[in-house]
Design a protein around this motif. Structure first.
Motif, PDB file in Angstrom:
ATOM      1  N   LEU A 446       0.831  -1.200   0.000  1.00 21.71           N
ATOM      2  CA  LEU A 446       0.000   0.000   0.000  1.00 21.71           C
ATOM      3  C   LEU A 446       0.869   1.256   0.000  1.00 21.71           C
ATOM      4  O   LEU A 446       0.570   2.247  -0.682  1.00 21.71           O
ATOM      5  N   LYS A 447       1.947   1.223   0.741  1.00 24.67           N
ATOM      6  CA  LYS A 447       2.877   2.346   0.747  1.00 24.67           C
ATOM      7  C   LYS A 447       3.508   2.526  -0.633  1.00 24.67           C
ATOM      8  O   LYS A 447       3.756   3.650  -1.085  1.00 24.67           O
ATOM      9  N   GLU A 448       3.780   1.405  -1.315  1.00 27.26           N
ATOM     10  CA  GLU A 448       4.352   1.488  -2.660  1.00 27.26           C
ATOM     11  C   GLU A 448       3.351   2.106  -3.636  1.00 27.26           C
ATOM     12  O   GLU A 448       3.733   2.888  -4.524  1.00 27.26           O
ATOM     13  N   ILE A 449       2.073   1.765  -3.487  1.00 29.50           N
ATOM     14  CA  ILE A 449       1.036   2.347  -4.354  1.00 29.50           C
ATOM     15  C   ILE A 449       0.970   3.860  -4.149  1.00 29.50           C
ATOM     16  O   ILE A 449       0.930   4.639  -5.110  1.00 29.50           O
ATOM     17  N   LEU A 450       0.969   4.290  -2.900  1.00 29.53           N
ATOM     18  CA  LEU A 450       0.933   5.721  -2.612  1.00 29.53           C
ATOM     19  C   LEU A 450       2.173   6.424  -3.154  1.00 29.53           C
ATOM     20  O   LEU A 450       2.089   7.536  -3.686  1.00 29.53           O
ATOM     21  N   SER A 451       3.316   5.794  -3.036  1.00 31.86           N
ATOM     22  CA  SER A 451       4.554   6.378  -3.566  1.00 31.86           C
ATOM     23  C   SER A 451       4.461   6.547  -5.074  1.00 31.86           C
ATOM     24  O   SER A 451       4.899   7.581  -5.628  1.00 31.86           O
ATOM     25  N   ALA A 452       3.917   5.543  -5.760  1.00 26.89           N
ATOM     26  CA  ALA A 452       3.786   5.624  -7.219  1.00 26.89           C
ATOM     27  C   ALA A 452       2.889   6.787  -7.624  1.00 26.89           C
ATOM     28  O   ALA A 452       3.195   7.531  -8.579  1.00 26.89           O
ATOM     29  N   ILE A 453       1.774   6.961  -6.901  1.00 29.40           N
ATOM     30  CA  ILE A 453       0.856   8.055  -7.213  1.00 29.40           C
ATOM     31  C   ILE A 453       1.523   9.407  -6.998  1.00 29.40           C
ATOM     32  O   ILE A 453       1.432  10.321  -7.835  1.00 29.40           O
ATOM     33  N   ARG A 454       2.199   9.542  -5.890  1.00 32.18           N
ATOM     34  CA  ARG A 454       2.795  10.833  -5.546  1.00 32.18           C
ATOM     35  C   ARG A 454       3.994  11.196  -6.415  1.00 32.18           C
ATOM     36  O   ARG A 454       4.240  12.366  -6.688  1.00 32.18           O
ATOM     37  N   GLN A 455       4.725  10.193  -6.880  1.00 33.27           N
ATOM     38  CA  GLN A 455       5.961  10.458  -7.617  1.00 33.27           C
ATOM     39  C   GLN A 455       5.810  10.311  -9.132  1.00 33.27           C
ATOM     40  O   GLN A 455       6.768  10.542  -9.865  1.00 33.27           O
ATOM     41  N   ARG A 456       4.613   9.908  -9.591  1.00 31.57           N
ATOM     42  CA  ARG A 456       4.457   9.616 -11.020  1.00 31.57           C
ATOM     43  C   ARG A 456       4.800  10.820 -11.898  1.00 31.57           C
ATOM     44  O   ARG A 456       5.551  10.697 -12.879  1.00 31.57           O
ATOM     45  N   GLU A 457       4.255  11.989 -11.568  1.00 30.90           N
ATOM     46  CA  GLU A 457       4.446  13.155 -12.419  1.00 30.90           C
ATOM     47  C   GLU A 457       5.925  13.475 -12.590  1.00 30.90           C
ATOM     48  O   GLU A 457       6.405  13.713 -13.706  1.00 30.90           O
ATOM     49  N   GLY A 458       6.652  13.486 -11.469  1.00 27.80           N
ATOM     50  CA  GLY A 458       8.064  13.810 -11.547  1.00 27.80           C
ATOM     51  C   GLY A 458       8.864  12.798 -12.339  1.00 27.80           C
ATOM     52  O   GLY A 458       9.750  13.155 -13.116  1.00 27.80           O
ATOM     53  N   VAL A 459       8.551  11.512 -12.165  1.00 24.38           N
ATOM     54  CA  VAL A 459       9.272  10.461 -12.894  1.00 24.38           C
ATOM     55  C   VAL A 459       8.993  10.550 -14.389  1.00 24.38           C
ATOM     56  O   VAL A 459       9.900  10.394 -15.220  1.00 24.38           O
ATOM     57  N   LEU A 460       7.741  10.813 -14.756  1.00 26.13           N
ATOM     58  CA  LEU A 460       7.395  10.932 -16.176  1.00 26.13           C
ATOM     59  C   LEU A 460       8.134  12.101 -16.811  1.00 26.13           C
ATOM     60  O   LEU A 460       8.585  12.016 -17.964  1.00 26.13           O
ATOM     61  N   ASN A 461       8.247  13.193 -16.076  1.00 27.06           N
ATOM     62  CA  ASN A 461       8.935  14.371 -16.611  1.00 27.06           C
ATOM     63  C   ASN A 461      10.441  14.165 -16.745  1.00 27.06           C
ATOM     64  O   ASN A 461      11.115  14.939 -17.428  1.00 27.06           O
ATOM     65  N   ARG A 462      10.956  13.125 -16.103  1.00 29.68           N
ATOM     66  CA  ARG A 462      12.399  12.859 -16.180  1.00 29.68           C
ATOM     67  C   ARG A 462      12.738  11.897 -17.321  1.00 29.68           C
ATOM     68  O   ARG A 462      13.843  11.389 -17.390  1.00 29.68           O
ATOM     69  N   GLY A 463      11.793  11.656 -18.213  1.00 22.94           N
ATOM     70  CA  GLY A 463      12.081  10.855 -19.399  1.00 22.94           C
ATOM     71  C   GLY A 463      11.240   9.620 -19.565  1.00 22.94           C
ATOM     72  O   GLY A 463      11.130   9.077 -20.669  1.00 22.94           O
ATOM     73  N   PHE A 464      10.623   9.150 -18.473  1.00 27.91           N
ATOM     74  CA  PHE A 464       9.813   7.949 -18.590  1.00 27.91           C
ATOM     75  C   PHE A 464       8.526   8.186 -19.380  1.00 27.91           C
ATOM     76  O   PHE A 464       7.949   7.246 -19.903  1.00 27.91           O
ATOM     77  N   GLY A 465       8.083   9.456 -19.437  1.00 24.35           N
ATOM     78  CA  GLY A 465       6.897   9.759 -20.227  1.00 24.35           C
ATOM     79  C   GLY A 465       7.084   9.376 -21.679  1.00 24.35           C
ATOM     80  O   GLY A 465       6.187   8.827 -22.325  1.00 24.35           O
ATOM     81  N   HIS A 466       8.288   9.641 -22.211  1.00 27.14           N
ATOM     82  CA  HIS A 466       8.586   9.274 -23.594  1.00 27.14           C
ATOM     83  C   HIS A 466       8.730   7.760 -23.731  1.00 27.14           C
ATOM     84  O   HIS A 466       8.280   7.161 -24.713  1.00 27.14           O
ATOM     85  N   LYS A 467       9.363   7.130 -22.753  1.00 27.52           N
ATOM     86  CA  LYS A 467       9.572   5.682 -22.820  1.00 27.52           C
ATOM     87  C   LYS A 467       8.263   4.903 -22.749  1.00 27.52           C
ATOM     88  O   LYS A 467       8.089   3.882 -23.426  1.00 27.52           O
ATOM     89  N   LEU A 468       7.327   5.388 -21.925  1.00 28.72           N
ATOM     90  CA  LEU A 468       6.087   4.639 -21.704  1.00 28.72           C
ATOM     91  C   LEU A 468       5.002   4.971 -22.712  1.00 28.72           C
ATOM     92  O   LEU A 468       4.037   4.219 -22.836  1.00 28.72           O
ATOM     93  N   GLY A 469       5.135   6.074 -23.425  1.00 28.81           N
ATOM     94  CA  GLY A 469       4.073   6.459 -24.352  1.00 28.81           C
ATOM     95  C   GLY A 469       2.837   6.883 -23.565  1.00 28.81           C
ATOM     96  O   GLY A 469       2.904   7.702 -22.656  1.00 28.81           O
ATOM     97  N   ARG A 470       1.706   6.279 -23.903  1.00 28.37           N
ATOM     98  CA  ARG A 470       0.456   6.631 -23.220  1.00 28.37           C
ATOM     99  C   ARG A 470       0.152   5.670 -22.068  1.00 28.37           C
ATOM    100  O   ARG A 470      -0.832   5.858 -21.351  1.00 28.37           O
ATOM    101  N   ALA A 471       0.980   4.662 -21.879  1.00 27.40           N
ATOM    102  CA  ALA A 471       0.724   3.665 -20.832  1.00 27.40           C
ATOM    103  C   ALA A 471       1.282   4.153 -19.501  1.00 27.40           C
ATOM    104  O   ALA A 471       2.216   3.597 -18.936  1.00 27.40           O
ATOM    105  N   THR A 472       0.714   5.238 -18.980  1.00 25.83           N
ATOM    106  CA  THR A 472       1.220   5.852 -17.753  1.00 25.83           C
ATOM    107  C   THR A 472       0.290   5.633 -16.568  1.00 25.83           C
ATOM    108  O   THR A 472       0.496   6.208 -15.502  1.00 25.83           O
TER     109      THR A 472
END
Length: 682
Positions: A446-472
């Motif tokens: 559950l803590k990992e799920i919350l971490s993913a939600i809170r950190q998703r935007e920052g991680v996507l902006n660091r390049g993963f947004g391009h790697k993942l395409g629309r599967a975010t």
């Protein structure tokens, strides 16, 4: 208004002169039957005096700046009249008819003159009167009748009102629509009849730098060069798209009229008149037309849509249609279409802009603005009013209070709520992690799920947004036996994120008719993109079951539904939680599409003891004879069973008027609960 009157007066001079010449010709010919009761000299005197009291000559004396006006006798480029003639491609005869009908609207004295000429107090300008005044011979009059037919420009575009009784005859009244008259005088407001279903869109105040805005701008420019093109905008947020469209058109000095087809009058004739007036306002001002509600009208009122299509066939300028993603594209015949998907980040405010807006207000230092901007998908059009509402919440504590996290959350949460109708149940979380008793492994996940939600935007902006395409998307599957805490955990997660739990009502969503279930789910996902809540599919195997071999059309559509929903799971910007009692019933594609898989197993004796101790409210007296450790060892039940036993035991104690919940109450409740499970309590 003076400038507009100067433009009109300069053009009315010629028509006014011809009008007065016509009166004098009739006087000289002594052909005015309505003056048979008067002595001719007296009639001459009366009419000459009346003629002297009206017309351009008097206006020249009353309008400031007439002597210095440089465009006398010439149409000033860019004037309202020049726009009107150009946008509707009116020829000189149609122009003169329009100017002739302007005369009595500017000066009532003309109506008196016309009544004298026509007799019997008939002051309306008719086709016959206009032809006799503006045409010098019979051939010109016959040619002029072509432009006074009900299907000609002046009538079909709504510049003149139509009278079905005299339509097409020489007695047709030529009545200029008041909306045209007010436009020529420089007024900006829509006619009152249009205000219930149409409005001028205020451009978005924030300049939107996005590739989508560039694509939309190019489409609108293409429409300017090549004639009407329908640009279909598929989105989940019509309001913000309207502001974006208005902003782009405003860069080219165009207004945007939003026409909501859902708000057209029920009567077909009135609805068609409404459409005609709206298109006239758009074309008259060189504006862009933005249509909404076409999907509903296509199914419920096809005749209205057919009329709109016929009118748009001759329309010029940008035509745009905004439609929800869960609906199929509505095509308007005779127009080429361009379909654009509106990205969610175009309509939702970003962290940087939110910082700018909130920073202008007094905010407590502890407020995490970045997290609020990420969690609540606020639209550009709603930023100012939402912050105003947050200030109102703050003022309830103190007039000078700074905005705190609670003020902003309350305002943001209410503003982002969407109306799902009967498709979902909205649950406001009340239970927290303190109420949740699960294994240490589940707590870690559950803590990992919350971490993913809170950190998703920052991680996507660091390049993963391009790697993942629309599967975010981030999704979680909770599986395990009934009563092991899956639903409660979903509620706790939503509460930790500060949002509601949106539980899907399967009875309302699942439909036996082919394609209907998919439409309902598509609508839910589209609305959920604008809502900040956590989507929760309980008993998900009813929707996401294994795909089967195709035997008939129903199997084919069922498989399509599963594939479509898997795709939406990957793209959804919020958290989606699915729960099932049996993971084996789910399609195997979930193994790679789901971000987190959490197993809720039966609680062990240690967990059961904690549940027994935690279930009782503070202040409720319990007998010292109750040994929760012993109960936990002897009775293997789930947390929901323990809740049911505790509740029934308390009811029994209250009925006995006992001072506390005694062991006998608890054992009787246990017998009932175990009986429900098909087990014997001993």
């Amino acid at each position: 208004m003076t400038d507009y009157l100067l433009d009109l007066t300069a053009q009315l001079e010629d028509v006014d002169t011809r009008f007065k010449r016509r009166i004098r010709d009739l006087l000289e010919q002594n052909t005015m039957a309505n003056l048979s009761q008067l002595l001719l000299p007296q009639a001459h005197v009366l009419l000459e005096n009346l003629v002297a009291q009206v017309g351009v000559t008097r206006w020249e004396q009353e309008i400031p700046g007439w002597e210095e006006y440089p465009w006398r006798g010439t149409l000033r480029p860019g004037s309202r009249l020049a726009q009107l003639l150009g946008h509707f491609d009116l020829n000189p005869f149609e122009r003169d008819v329009l100017l002739l009908c302007l005369l009595p609207m500017l000066d009532a004295g003309y109506s008196t003159l016309i009544a004298c000429l026509r007799g019997e107090n008939r002051s309306a300008i008719t086709a016959e009167f206009a032809l006799s005044l503006l045409c010098s011979n019979v051939i010109e009059q016959a040619h002029g009748q072509l432009y006074l037919h009900p299907g000609a420009n002046l009538f079909s575009h709504g510049l003149f009102k139509t009278d079905p009784v005299f339509a097409g005859s020489l007695q047709t009244p030529l009545t200029l629509d008041p909306g045209v008259f007010h436009f020529l005088l420089g007024h900006e407001a829509l006619p009152f009849a249009l205000e219930l279903g149409a409005s001028w869109v205020v451009p978005s105040s924030q300049f939107i730098e996005h590739t989508f805005a560039e694509h939309l701008s190019r489409c609108c420019q293409t429409a300017n060069r090549q004639g009407a093109v329908c640009v279909v905008l598929r989105t989940s947020s019509e309001a913000s798209v309207a502001g974006l469209v208005a902003q782009i058109l405003a860069r080219n000095d165009r207004q945007t009229l939003l026409l909501d087809l859902n708000l057209l009058p029920e009567d077909l004739t009135q609805a068609c008149g409404f459409v005609t007036q709206a298109l006239r306002e758009v074309r008259m001002r060189g504006a862009g037309l933005l249509l909404s509600g076409a999907g509903a009208v296509r199914d419920s009122r096809p005749h209205v849509l057919a009329f709109l299509e016929s009118r748009l066939a001759r329309h010029t300028g940008p035509v745009l249609m905004v439609i929800a993603r869960h609906l199929p594209v509505v095509r308007l015949s005779n127009l080429p279409h361009v379909v654009l998907e509106v990205p969610s980040d175009v309509v939702h405010i970003g962290t940087r802009l939110f910082y700018q807006q909130v920073g202008a207000l007094g905010v407590e230092e502890s407020v995490d603005i970045a997290r609020l901007a990420q969690r609540y998908p606020l639209q550009h059009a709603h930023v100012a009013i939402t912050l105003q509402e947050a200030s109102l919440y703050a003022s309830q504590r103190c007039d000078e209070a700074l905005l705190n996290d609670g003020d902003l959350r309350r305002a943001l949460q209410v503003r982002t709520h969407q109306d799902f109708g009967s498709l979902v149940h909205r649950i406001e979380p009340v239970r927290t992690f303190d109420d949740l008793i699960v294994s240490s492994e589940v707590q870690l996940q559950l803590k990992e799920i919350l971490s993913a939600i809170r950190q998703r935007e920052g991680v996507l902006n660091r390049g993963f947004g391009h790697k993942l395409g629309r599967a975010t998307g981030i999704s979680a599957l909770f599986y395990g036996e009934s009563g092991t805490g899956k639903t409660m955990t979903a509620e706790v997660l939503a509460g930790e994120l500060g949002v509601d739990l949106i539980q899907i009502d399967l009875s309302a969503v699942v439909n036996k008719y082919i394609g209907e279930t998919e439409k309902h789910l598509a609508k839910i996902f589209d609305l959920a993109e604008r809502d900040c809540g956590v989507l929760f599919f309980d008993e998900a195997d009813a929707l996401f079951g294994k795909r089967t071999a195709t035997q008939d059309s129903h199997d084919r559509h069922a498989n399509i539904e599963v594939s479509y929903l898997l795709q939406r799971l990957e793209q959804h910007p919020g958290l989606v939680i699915l729960s099932t009692n049996n993971r084996a019933n789910l399609d195997t594609a979930f193994n790679r599409r789901i971000t987190f898989m959490t197993r809720f197993s039966m609680p062990d004796a240690s967990m059961r003891e904690r549940m027994w101790q935690a279930i009782w409210p503070h202040g409720l007296a319990l007998s010292d004879a109750i040994d929760f450790a012993d109960l936990a060892r002897r009775v293997e039940i789930t947390g929901s069973n323990i809740r049911n036993v505790a509740l029934l035991a308390t009811w029994l104690a209250a009925e006995d008027e006992a001072r506390c919940v005694e062991l006998r109450h608890l054992e009787q409740a246990l017998k009932r609960e175990m009986g429900k499970l098909g087990k014997i309590y001993s």
